[in-house]
Write a protein that holds these residues in place. Structure first.
Motif, PDB file in Angstrom:
ATOM      1  N   GLN A   1       0.804   5.241   7.006  1.00 11.00           N
ATOM      2  CA  GLN A   1      -0.639   5.442   7.143  1.00 11.00           C
ATOM      3  C   GLN A   1      -1.083   6.859   6.748  1.00 11.00           C
ATOM      4  OE1 GLN A   1      -1.620   4.633  11.221  1.00 11.00           O
ATOM      5  NE2 GLN A   1      -0.980   2.496  11.149  1.00 11.00           N
TER       6      GLN A   1
ATOM      7  N   TRP B   1      -9.883   0.426   7.627  1.00 12.98           N
ATOM      8  CA  TRP B   1     -10.776  -0.056   6.564  1.00 12.98           C
ATOM      9  C   TRP B   1     -11.820  -1.026   7.122  1.00 12.98           C
ATOM     10  CZ3 TRP B   1     -10.017   3.589   3.588  1.00 12.98           C
ATOM     11  CH2 TRP B   1      -8.736   4.045   3.256  1.00 12.98           C
TER      12      TRP B   1
ATOM     13  N   ASN C   1      -6.247  -0.366  -0.242  1.00 11.73           N
ATOM     14  CA  ASN C   1      -6.478   0.926   0.383  1.00 11.73           C
ATOM     15  C   ASN C   1      -7.091   1.924  -0.588  1.00 11.73           C
ATOM     16  OD1 ASN C   1      -5.009   0.755   3.185  1.00 11.73           O
ATOM     17  ND2 ASN C   1      -3.704  -0.268   1.708  1.00 11.73           N
TER      18      ASN C   1
ATOM     19  N   ASP D   1       0.823  -1.205   0.000  1.00 11.67           N
ATOM     20  CA  ASP D   1       0.000   0.000   0.000  1.00 11.67           C
ATOM     21  C   ASP D   1       0.859   1.257   0.000  1.00 11.67           C
ATOM     22  OD1 ASP D   1       0.774   0.162   2.782  1.00 11.67           O
ATOM     23  OD2 ASP D   1      -0.886  -1.193   3.239  1.00 11.67           O
TER      24      ASP D   1
ATOM     25  N   PRO E   1     -10.584  -0.306  -2.169  1.00 15.59           N
ATOM     26  CA  PRO E   1     -11.298  -0.970  -1.079  1.00 15.59           C
ATOM     27  C   PRO E   1     -12.277  -2.055  -1.517  1.00 15.59           C
ATOM     28  CG  PRO E   1     -11.294   1.406  -0.776  1.00 15.59           C
ATOM     29  CD  PRO E   1     -10.777   1.153  -2.147  1.00 15.59           C
TER      30      PRO E   1
ATOM     31  N   SER F   1      -3.163   7.584   3.119  1.00 14.88           N
ATOM     32  CA  SER F   1      -4.484   6.956   3.044  1.00 14.88           C
ATOM     33  C   SER F   1      -5.427   7.530   4.098  1.00 14.88           C
ATOM     34  CB  SER F   1      -4.371   5.436   3.204  1.00 14.88           C
ATOM     35  OG  SER F   1      -3.792   5.095   4.451  1.00 14.88           O
TER      36      SER F   1
END
Length: 349
Positions: free
Chosen positions: A279, A261, A131, A116, A154, A282
């Motif tokens: 992180q 998520w 993501n 990701d 997603p 996202s």
């Protein structure tokens, strides 16, 4: 079909990589595949836990410094110990890239990468990035071979079966907070859980039911358990029913990453703290979409900030309802399928 996962967990890197690989591994096992894990032994690893879930684990011992070359050689040695040909190697690891994959690829049928970051080249047949990013369709341009199959966004999220079960009864939240969930991942390396609990204690916050979840990899779990006991808060450690708690909650405090998520999938409004650099993007994009409330970088978040945001959330039912709607919209999994598209792609070879 024989599948090998190369993935790690530790107090430092957390448990998210292993947990999403376990979810995929169980899907593959249900589809008739034989699944084996290769994992490093380090503080906070989940080797024993993965074995308790019914999978074989080859334990890898590194020296003091991580090396892709050494890791590749150790992985190859473990592949050679397997009596069966490995059809797919699935790697979920931020410290491994094309150099590692080129070496290991010679000893397996095909290579899959779970990523990701989109910050390094890969040599793989299939790549999954579940993501949400504003530019997700072009993030891997030039980083993977032209014939690599990409599963981006997603809608391809890999979740444990408990989440799909919980989803059946999920509704858009009404915005009134009667139950709250605190979960910052299996290890919570920045100790956000304790900061939120201190905020609750400072606010004398007793009219809402609170569930606190930690993993065995959390070095502060004993102190957190004591705080929960003192404050009459439900304490849960290394559980397999987190989806049930998410479905029951009206508001959540948590980190970015995999669990963000999961909360979105169940429409749970959440206040998110960024606890790792990977992180950041996202989390910012999900907040701009309206699916979460981004509190920012953990080093800038104080106990008083958690107290302030909680008060604001309690007084903003319309915002929480909107957040629930946008979270469900973001993880748009309306498509019903018997076999997950990623699993189907692996089975098709």
């Amino acid at each position: 079909m024989n599948i090998l996962f190369r993935v790690d967990s530790s107090v430092e890197i957390g448990t998210g990589h292993v947990m999403r690989c376990l979810a995929l591994a169980k899907m593959l096992k249900d589809a008739g595949c034989t699944v084996t894990f290769v994992m490093r032994v380090c503080p906070g690893d989940l080797c024993d836990y993965v074995e308790s879930q019914g999978f074989s684990v080859f334990r890898m011992f590194h020296g003091a410094h991580f090396s892709q070359e050494i890791d590749a050689q150790l992985t190859i040695e473990m592949i050679q110990q397997c009596n069966e040909h490995i059809d797919w190697c699935i790697v979920d690891h931020y410290q491994l890239d094309q150099r590692w994959e080129e070496q290991v690829k010679k000893y397996v049928g095909k290579m899959m990468v779970i990523d990701d970051l989109a910050n390094r080249p890969h040599d793989c047949h299939l790549l999954l990035d579940q993501n949400y990013y504003k530019n997700m369709k072009r993030r891997y341009d030039g980083l993977v071979p032209k014939n690599c199959r990409l599963f981006l966004g997603p809608k391809y999220i890999i979740l444990r079966s408990e989440f799909y079960e919980a989803k059946k009864s999920v509704k858009i939240r009404g915005g009134h907070v009667q139950r709250m969930l605190i979960f910052f991942g299996g290890s919570d390396p920045t100790n956000e859980t304790e900061k939120v609990l201190q905020a609750l204690r400072d606010l004398h916050f007793t009219h809402v039911k609170v569930d606190v979840v930690v993993g065995n990899a959390n070095p502060k779990r004993s102190q957190i358990q004591e705080m929960c006991l003192e404050m009459n808060i439900n304490y849960h450690c290394q559980i397999n029913y987190i989806a049930e708690l998410m479905a029951q909650a009206d508001l959540s405090f948590g980190a970015g990453g995999v669990t963000m998520w999961e909360r979105c999938f169940l429409g749970l409004p959440s206040i998110v703290t960024i606890v790792a650099e990977n992180q950041r993007k996202s989390t910012e994009d999900a907040a701009e979409y309206g699916a979460i409330w981004n509190l920012g970088w953990h080093g800038d978040v104080k106990v008083s900030d958690y107290a302030d945001i909680l008060n604001r959330a309690i007084l903003s039912p319309d915002k929480l309802t909107y957040m629930s709607e946008k979270a469900l919209e973001l993880i748009d999994n309306k498509e019903e399928y018997t076999v997950h598209p990623v699993v189907q792609a692996i089975l098709e070879g």
